[in-house]
Design a protein around this motif. Structure first.
Motif, PDB file in Angstrom:
ATOM      1  N   UNK A 111       3.234 -46.596  22.134  1.00  0.00           N
ATOM      2  CA  UNK A 111       2.219 -47.058  21.177  1.00  0.00           C
ATOM      3  C   UNK A 111       2.075 -46.070  20.026  1.00  0.00           C
ATOM      4  N   UNK A 112       1.942 -44.789  20.381  1.00  0.00           N
ATOM      5  CA  UNK A 112       1.718 -43.740  19.386  1.00  0.00           C
ATOM      6  C   UNK A 112       2.976 -42.894  19.219  1.00  0.00           C
ATOM      7  N   UNK A 113       3.130 -42.333  18.023  1.00  0.00           N
ATOM      8  CA  UNK A 113       4.230 -41.395  17.755  1.00  0.00           C
ATOM      9  C   UNK A 113       5.597 -42.002  18.032  1.00  0.00           C
ATOM     10  N   UNK A 114       5.738 -43.283  17.776  1.00  0.00           N
ATOM     11  CA  UNK A 114       7.019 -43.970  17.938  1.00  0.00           C
ATOM     12  C   UNK A 114       7.599 -44.179  16.547  1.00  0.00           C
ATOM     13  N   UNK A 115       8.480 -43.278  16.133  1.00  0.00           N
ATOM     14  CA  UNK A 115       8.960 -43.323  14.750  1.00  0.00           C
ATOM     15  C   UNK A 115      10.012 -44.403  14.531  1.00  0.00           C
ATOM     16  N   UNK A 116      10.497 -45.005  15.619  1.00  0.00           N
ATOM     17  CA  UNK A 116      11.590 -45.975  15.493  1.00  0.00           C
ATOM     18  C   UNK A 116      11.124 -47.426  15.503  1.00  0.00           C
ATOM     19  N   UNK A 117       9.850 -47.663  15.789  1.00  0.00           N
ATOM     20  CA  UNK A 117       9.315 -49.019  15.848  1.00  0.00           C
ATOM     21  C   UNK A 117       8.087 -49.128  14.946  1.00  0.00           C
ATOM     22  N   UNK A 118       7.799 -50.314  14.429  1.00  0.00           N
ATOM     23  CA  UNK A 118       6.562 -50.493  13.651  1.00  0.00           C
ATOM     24  C   UNK A 118       5.344 -50.148  14.519  1.00  0.00           C
ATOM     25  N   UNK A 119       4.269 -49.632  13.900  1.00  0.00           N
ATOM     26  CA  UNK A 119       3.105 -49.166  14.682  1.00  0.00           C
ATOM     27  C   UNK A 119       2.170 -50.296  15.107  1.00  0.00           C
ATOM     28  N   UNK A 120       2.747 -51.410  15.556  1.00  0.00           N
ATOM     29  CA  UNK A 120       1.879 -52.493  16.021  1.00  0.00           C
ATOM     30  C   UNK A 120       2.547 -53.279  17.137  1.00  0.00           C
ATOM     31  N   UNK A 121       1.723 -54.014  17.878  1.00  0.00           N
ATOM     32  CA  UNK A 121       2.158 -54.830  19.006  1.00  0.00           C
ATOM     33  C   UNK A 121       1.564 -56.217  18.840  1.00  0.00           C
ATOM     34  N   UNK A 122       2.350 -57.245  19.118  1.00  0.00           N
ATOM     35  CA  UNK A 122       1.856 -58.614  19.037  1.00  0.00           C
ATOM     36  C   UNK A 122       1.149 -58.960  20.352  1.00  0.00           C
ATOM     37  N   UNK A 123      -0.017 -59.554  20.258  1.00  0.00           N
ATOM     38  CA  UNK A 123      -0.831 -59.837  21.445  1.00  0.00           C
ATOM     39  C   UNK A 123      -0.691 -61.306  21.850  1.00  0.00           C
ATOM     40  N   UNK A 124      -0.232 -61.540  23.070  1.00  0.00           N
ATOM     41  CA  UNK A 124      -0.131 -62.918  23.564  1.00  0.00           C
ATOM     42  C   UNK A 124      -1.466 -63.349  24.176  1.00  0.00           C
ATOM     43  N   UNK A 125      -1.540 -64.597  24.584  1.00  0.00           N
ATOM     44  CA  UNK A 125      -2.814 -65.164  25.045  1.00  0.00           C
ATOM     45  C   UNK A 125      -3.336 -64.467  26.307  1.00  0.00           C
ATOM     46  N   UNK A 126      -2.423 -64.188  27.255  1.00  0.00           N
ATOM     47  CA  UNK A 126      -2.839 -63.535  28.499  1.00  0.00           C
ATOM     48  C   UNK A 126      -3.384 -62.137  28.224  1.00  0.00           C
ATOM     49  N   UNK A 127      -2.658 -61.383  27.415  1.00  0.00           N
ATOM     50  CA  UNK A 127      -3.098 -60.023  27.066  1.00  0.00           C
ATOM     51  C   UNK A 127      -4.401 -60.055  26.285  1.00  0.00           C
TER      52      UNK A 127
END
Length: 292
Positions: free
Chosen positions: A108-124
């Motif tokens: 989630x944090x300090x991940x320089x190789x991925x965009x700093x966000x996560x897509x949230x599905x309905x269950x989550x």
């Protein structure tokens, strides 16, 4: 339920924000450049826009969870968004010290190789909603061991978000494997992780991977949405921040371990990339203290 939408805990020893949750119905909290000495989780439930973070821009839409680390710059460019935010200082909960429990550092944090966000599905979404409501209830009606209970809810939130991000990263890697350059990209990540303390120039990595500097620059920009110089700088600064927080090493010692003989050159490099000096970072973020 109370109409109050902002709840804040302050560390009585330092006066720093320790833990804060709030809901938002517009973008006034995030419409200017943010750089905080605490972590921010921002869950945009509805709305869309553009995120500016570090050296990159990303489009986003509703049900997106943003995760920003200490002094990581970000700004949301949009009109109509709503959602909730959770912010916490490392003195309240340190993701480095508790990495084995929550494993969110580098995901989630300090991940320089991925965009700093996560897509949230309905269950989550249902799970996160419940956790947020439990935090809000605890903030409204504080009782014995309030910090411990809030940290527990926060840990669960971070674990669930990290799992979700990992699933999406795995899907991204599957897509990536269908492209022409997946090995170069993985080799570049491995090379940066192994060599960032001694190799600071893009040409070092091009030579290491046996590819022209121009070709590597194009691949890096295409798939990471950042220049190679930016990637290397981010990785060095993340390590420097970690050392400043977790150890009592001097700035000169940290600079030397990261391949800089000149402490003052390193301090300028750090300030240019973190927008704060190493000394001020240590003063405002803390020094390995922990309330939990």
């Amino acid at each position: 339920m109370s109409t109050q939408s902002v709840f804040t805990l302050v560390n009585p020893h330092t006066g720093n924000l320790a833990f804060k949750i709030f809901s938002f119905e517009d973008n006034r909290h995030f419409d200017h450049l943010q750089r905080h000495n605490y972590y921010s989780l921002i869950w945009v439930k509805e709305g869309s826009g553009k995120l500016k973070s570090d050296f990159s821009e990303y489009d986003f839409s509703g049900n997106t969870l943003f995760a920003f680390s200490l002094y990581q710059p970000f700004m949301l460019c949009t009109e109509n968004i709503s959602g909730v935010a959770i912010q916490f200082h490392p003195d309240f909960f340190c993701i480095h010290k508790h990495h084995s429990e929550v494993a969110c550092n580098g995901v989630l944090f300090n991940n320089i190789y991925q965009p700093p966000f996560t897509l949230i599905d309905e269950t989550s979404s249902l799970a996160f909603e419940m956790l947020y409501e439990q935090m809000q209830s605890e903030m409204q009606n504080p009782a014995l061991a309030q910090n411990e209970l809030l940290v527990s809810y926060l840990k669960i939130f971070l674990i669930k978000a990290s799992r979700l991000k990992n699933e999406q990263t795995a899907n991204y890697k599957t897509t990536l494997s269908e492209l022409k350059e997946p090995f170069i990209l993985q080799n570049l990540k491995d090379s940066i992780e192994s060599n960032f303390k001694v190799k600071h120039s893009p040409s070092d990595y091009a030579e290491d991977l046996n590819i022209s500097a121009k070709a590597l620059a194009k691949i890096t920009k295409t798939y990471f949405n950042k220049t190679l110089t930016d990637l290397i700088a981010e990785r060095i600064v993340i390590e420097a921040k970690r050392e400043l927080y977790l150890t009592n090493k001097t700035v000169k010692e940290i600079a030397f371990e990261l391949g800089y003989d000149d402490e003052y050159y390193f301090s300028r490099f750090f300030k240019n990339n973190a927008d704060v000096s190493p000394q001020l970072f240590r003063e405002t973020v803390g020094f390995g203290r922990s309330m939990n």
